[in-house]
Design a protein around this motif. Structure first.
Motif, PDB file in Angstrom:
ATOM      1  N   LYS A   1      -1.335  -2.566  -7.557  1.00 47.12           N
ATOM      2  CA  LYS A   1      -1.465  -1.131  -7.102  1.00 47.12           C
ATOM      3  C   LYS A   1      -2.910  -0.830  -6.307  1.00 47.12           C
ATOM      4  O   LYS A   1      -3.089   0.056  -5.546  1.00 47.12           O
ATOM      5  N   GLU A   2      -3.959  -1.746  -6.526  1.00 47.33           N
ATOM      6  CA  GLU A   2      -5.035  -1.710  -5.666  1.00 47.33           C
ATOM      7  C   GLU A   2      -5.193  -2.129  -4.360  1.00 47.33           C
ATOM      8  O   GLU A   2      -6.291  -2.127  -3.629  1.00 47.33           O
ATOM      9  N   LEU A   3      -4.067  -2.919  -3.912  1.00 44.85           N
ATOM     10  CA  LEU A   3      -3.931  -3.507  -2.743  1.00 44.85           C
ATOM     11  C   LEU A   3      -3.492  -2.526  -1.528  1.00 44.85           C
ATOM     12  O   LEU A   3      -2.539  -1.617  -1.653  1.00 44.85           O
ATOM     13  N   ASP A   4      -4.017  -2.900  -0.395  1.00 42.63           N
ATOM     14  CA  ASP A   4      -3.304  -2.012   0.859  1.00 42.63           C
ATOM     15  C   ASP A   4      -1.830  -2.325   1.358  1.00 42.63           C
ATOM     16  O   ASP A   4      -1.318  -1.853   1.852  1.00 42.63           O
ATOM     17  N   TRP A   5      -1.582  -4.032   1.088  1.00 47.99           N
ATOM     18  CA  TRP A   5      -0.545  -4.580   1.610  1.00 47.99           C
ATOM     19  C   TRP A   5       0.021  -5.713   0.800  1.00 47.99           C
ATOM     20  O   TRP A   5      -0.720  -6.634   0.334  1.00 47.99           O
ATOM     21  N   VAL A   6       1.173  -5.574   0.152  1.00 42.82           N
ATOM     22  CA  VAL A   6       1.731  -6.524  -0.642  1.00 42.82           C
ATOM     23  C   VAL A   6       3.093  -7.259   0.133  1.00 42.82           C
ATOM     24  O   VAL A   6       4.126  -6.468   0.476  1.00 42.82           O
ATOM     25  N   VAL A   7       3.024  -8.371   0.303  1.00 42.22           N
ATOM     26  CA  VAL A   7       4.033  -9.204   0.840  1.00 42.22           C
ATOM     27  C   VAL A   7       4.575 -10.032  -0.309  1.00 42.22           C
ATOM     28  O   VAL A   7       3.873 -10.735  -1.061  1.00 42.22           O
ATOM     29  N   ALA A   8       6.005  -9.793  -0.636  1.00 42.29           N
ATOM     30  CA  ALA A   8       6.629 -10.528  -1.799  1.00 42.29           C
ATOM     31  C   ALA A   8       7.295 -11.825  -1.378  1.00 42.29           C
ATOM     32  O   ALA A   8       8.364 -11.603  -0.439  1.00 42.29           O
ATOM     33  N   SER A   9       7.168 -13.013  -1.858  1.00 44.55           N
ATOM     34  CA  SER A   9       8.267 -13.973  -1.049  1.00 44.55           C
ATOM     35  C   SER A   9       8.679 -15.291  -2.184  1.00 44.55           C
ATOM     36  O   SER A   9       8.063 -15.113  -3.150  1.00 44.55           O
ATOM     37  N   VAL A  10       9.755 -15.607  -1.923  1.00 44.25           N
ATOM     38  CA  VAL A  10      10.342 -16.729  -2.725  1.00 44.25           C
ATOM     39  C   VAL A  10       9.539 -18.106  -2.125  1.00 44.25           C
ATOM     40  O   VAL A  10       9.759 -18.474  -0.933  1.00 44.25           O
ATOM     41  N   HIS A  11       9.110 -18.923  -2.994  1.00 37.99           N
ATOM     42  CA  HIS A  11       8.690 -20.140  -2.941  1.00 37.99           C
ATOM     43  C   HIS A  11       9.119 -21.174  -3.887  1.00 37.99           C
ATOM     44  O   HIS A  11       8.551 -22.211  -3.659  1.00 37.99           O
TER      45      HIS A  11
END
Length: 526
Positions: free
Chosen positions: A386-396
């Motif tokens: 929640k402190e971040l400006d931009w969160v990308v979530a990915s499957v790795h």
């Protein structure tokens, strides 16, 4: 760690993590002698054609060695034979599932032999254009490359000017490895093992020739049908009256479309997927342009597996004319990529805020590419996300597992702004993982989660067709190069190409939003 040649000259090779005495001595030998003796010994022992097979997805060095020793596999044809006749299955530990995976890997590999990545094609094509442009009055890429297809076969180039001079300069380029054909108005060469075809046309035929050789075949067939109904004939030489044979148009592409009562259709749309009907009805989209891109929303730094530091990225972003770059290093599950845990991410956020305060370059968005675990949970605590400006979530990981529920769970997180490379495909290397994309799109639209068009040439994921469907379902798209060094940031152009093929307009693409508007939009989800 710094430049490896500099470390060699400073006698500091062993300061690099994982570099011991033996490896350091081999690096030293390379810089002093231009080669490594052990490597040359191995090259002499192992056939070069065999080494190429290591690029076949799912094969692996152990299986290849077994096939080499037990089945006499020495080259691609041998591998195709043992897969086809079933003898590969006789190797120890080789069950039906493994054989099937290798067979699919071989199919992917063979596709890559026939076609090239869009990014590779652009670099070759523009190299030729740069060499020939001073000799021409007009010159352009054509074919599937001009249409920005994700893979390209032969490269097509069209030019006008003094024909003999241009043809001679083309076949005489320093990068030409073989001249396949040479005539008065056209020639074909091999360059970097890829075929490049050049055609020099008359100035008055430029528009009709460029339209014709850009394609696609399906688009051109549809145009010819419309022309026929209007008493016209259209080909690479112009548009003619079928009654009198008079040439009525052809100097420009706009002229060709106009005589058919069509608005000009951008090359990226010319696939006969409704663009002609849209042109007839005045409904063509106002496509997003590269000049409208205000930032890159997926970039790695040397905090994980990138090579550039934060200040270098800020400066490069400013040089590219960007307002912002999103720093999206890997999270802790990606140990191989030195992924960030909560403590290191907190330190990185502080470093990014400090750089922004000093206005070093473009604004850096504090972000992360957080792994989505197999159970759908995220790899980092909510308190830090929640402190971040931009969160990308990915499957790795777990690529054979159906990823639908994992991605849907991530979409429901209030901290996730975007799903990275949503289908997981790597062109010529890995097929998409099992996924119900319709369900994902429905959830993304309902939760206000963007989907990425990963602009790296190996991915281009979402594809144009999937991105168009996302737009139709009300999902915003985000372009990210997934850059791991500064030399990959240019690939945003490929993402723009996919976006244009997907009929996307500026409002569909988050990267066109000014910084404050983008931040306001990301805050809405929370």
């Amino acid at each position: 760690p710094g430049n490896i040649e500099e470390l060699y000259h400073q006698n500091r090779l062993r300061s690099i993590p994982g570099i011991g005495e033996k490896i350091a001595s081999k690096i030293q030998q390379y810089f002093e002698e231009g080669t490594i003796k052990k490597y040359e010994e191995l090259r002499r022992e192992i056939p070069e054609e065999l080494m190429i097979l290591l690029e076949v997805p799912n094969l692996g060095p152990k299986t290849l060695r077994l096939a080499y020793e037990a089945l006499g596999v020495r080259n691609l044809e041998d591998l195709k034979r043992v897969v086809r006749d079933g003898t590969l299955a006789t190797l120890p530990g080789m069950g039906p599932k493994k054989v099937e995976k290798i067979r699919k890997g071989l199919e992917i590999f063979l596709r890559g032999q026939e076609r090239m990545l869009l990014g590779e094609a652009i670099q070759i094509g523009e190299k030729v254009l740069g060499h020939l442009a001073p000799l021409t009055s007009r010159i352009s890429l054509a074919g599937s490359l001009r249409r920005m297809k994700e893979t390209v076969g032969d490269l097509d180039i069209l030019a006008t000017g003094e024909k003999g001079k241009i043809i001679q300069a083309f076949v005489g380029m320093p990068w030409v490895t073989e001249v396949l054909a040479k005539g008065d108005t056209k020639a074909s060469i091999l360059m970097e093992d890829r075929q490049v075809d050049l055609r020099v046309v008359d100035e008055g035929e430029w528009g009709s020739a460029l339209q014709y050789f850009t394609g696609s075949k399906e688009h051109n067939v549809h145009l010819r049908e419309i022309a026929k109904e209007s008493g016209l004939k259209i080909n690479e030489y112009g548009v003619f009256s079928t009654k009198t044979g008079e040439r009525l148009a052809g100097a420009t592409e706009e002229e060709v479309y106009a005589i058919l009562d069509l608005a000009y259709i951008p090359p990226e749309l010319r696939e006969d997927r409704g663009e002609i009907e849209a042109a007839q009805g005045g409904r063509l989209p106002d496509l997003v342009n590269h000049d409208q891109i205000k930032g890159d929303l997926h970039v790695h730094s040397n905090w994980s597996d990138g090579t550039a530091d934060l200040e270098e990225l800020a400066r490069e972003g400013a040089r590219l004319g960007y307002q912002y770059l999103a720093i999206t290093d890997h999270s802790k599950a990606m140990k191989i990529a030195h992924g960030l845990d909560e403590k290191r991410l907190e330190e990185q956020i502080k470093a990014i805020r400090e750089i922004n305060t000093r206005k070093v370059g473009c604004h850096l968005l504090a972000g992360i590419e957080v792994d989505i675990h197999p159970d759908g949970s995220l790899d980092l605590d909510e308190a830090i996300l929640k402190e971040l400006d931009w969160v990308v979530a990915s499957v790795h990981s777990h690529f054979t597992q159906d990823a639908t529920e994992r991605i849907i769970a991530a979409c429901h997180s209030p901290w996730v702004h975007c799903i990275g490379h949503p289908t997981g495909r790597i062109i010529f290397s890995r097929d998409p993982y099992p996924l119900d994309l319709d369900q994902v799109l429905e959830t993304a639209a309902a939760t206000g989660t963007a989907l990425e068009i990963n602009a790296h040439q190996d991915r281009l994921d979402l594809s144009d067709l999937h991105a168009r469907k996302a737009k139709e379902m009300g999902v915003k798209l985000a372009l990210g190069t997934d850059s791991h060094h500064l030399g990959q940031l240019w690939m945003i152009r490929l993402g723009v190409g996919v976006a244009r093929r997907a009929w996307l307009e500026p409002s569909d693409v988050l990267n066109t939003y000014p910084l404050e508007e983008l931040l306001a939009l990301t805050r809405k989800k929370r």
